[in-house]
Design an enzyme around this catalytic site. Structure first.
Site, short mmCIF file in Angstrom:
data_model
loop_
_atom_site.label_atom_id
_atom_site.label_comp_id
_atom_site.label_asym_id
_atom_site.label_seq_id
_atom_site.Cartn_x
_atom_site.Cartn_y
_atom_site.Cartn_z
N PRO A 1 0.83 -1.21 0.00
CA PRO A 1 0.00 0.00 0.00
C PRO A 1 0.86 1.26 0.00
CG PRO A 1 0.07 -0.93 2.21
CD PRO A 1 0.87 -1.84 1.33
N CYS A 2 1.46 1.58 -1.12
CA CYS A 2 2.38 2.72 -1.18
C CYS A 2 1.67 4.02 -0.86
CB CYS A 2 3.04 2.76 -2.55
SG CYS A 2 2.32 1.72 -3.78
N HIS A 3 0.36 4.05 -0.92
CA HIS A 3 -0.34 5.30 -0.63
C HIS A 3 -0.28 5.63 0.85
CE1 HIS A 3 -3.29 2.02 -0.24
NE2 HIS A 3 -3.81 2.74 0.72
#
Length: 107
Positions: A56-58
């Site tokens: 989940p790079c966000h």
DNA sequence: CTTATGACTATGA
DNA sequence: TTCATAGCCATAA
């Protein structure tokens, strides 16, 4: 697992970040044992498989709480929408409320 | 093999 | 306070 490349280690840490929580690039670097590679954490995110790879790079933001302008998912501000949907709180400054949503390993 | 670049952070003016 | 610059070192070409 830990013997893999630096990027893989970064992915492994980001993968452990719970929803509604965020973590700074430098913090991820510190969790992998290399606090000086904060830049490569972001670089790894660019090369990351994204949520399809469980990364989940966000949820990875600047230490300041700002997001990455120009590199967000659907565009600038789209990342904020995703974080708010997970329960992350924002400040009137347009940044993540780090004090309330920054992930802490001590938990 | 060398060079250039980068989703960062800290520091100084 | 904001803006600009230096240092960081893995990855790509």
């Amino acid at each position: 697992m830990a013997s893999e490349g630096f990027f893989e280690r970064v992915y492994d840490v980001v993968r452990q970040v719970p929803a509604g929580r965020v973590v700074s690039y430098g913090q991820v670097a510190q969790l992998v044992g290399e606090p000086r590679k904060a830049r490569f954490v972001g670089f790894a995110m660019h090369s990351s498989p994204g949520m399809a790879g469980g990364v989940p790079c966000h949820r990875v933001v600047f230490k300041d709480g700002s997001l990455a302008p120009g590199f967000a998912f659907g565009g600038p501000g789209r990342q904020r929408e995703m974080l708010e949907d997970e329960g992350v709180t924002f400040t009137p400054d347009g940044k993540v409320n780090m004090r309330a949503c920054q992930w802490e390993v001590t938990q």
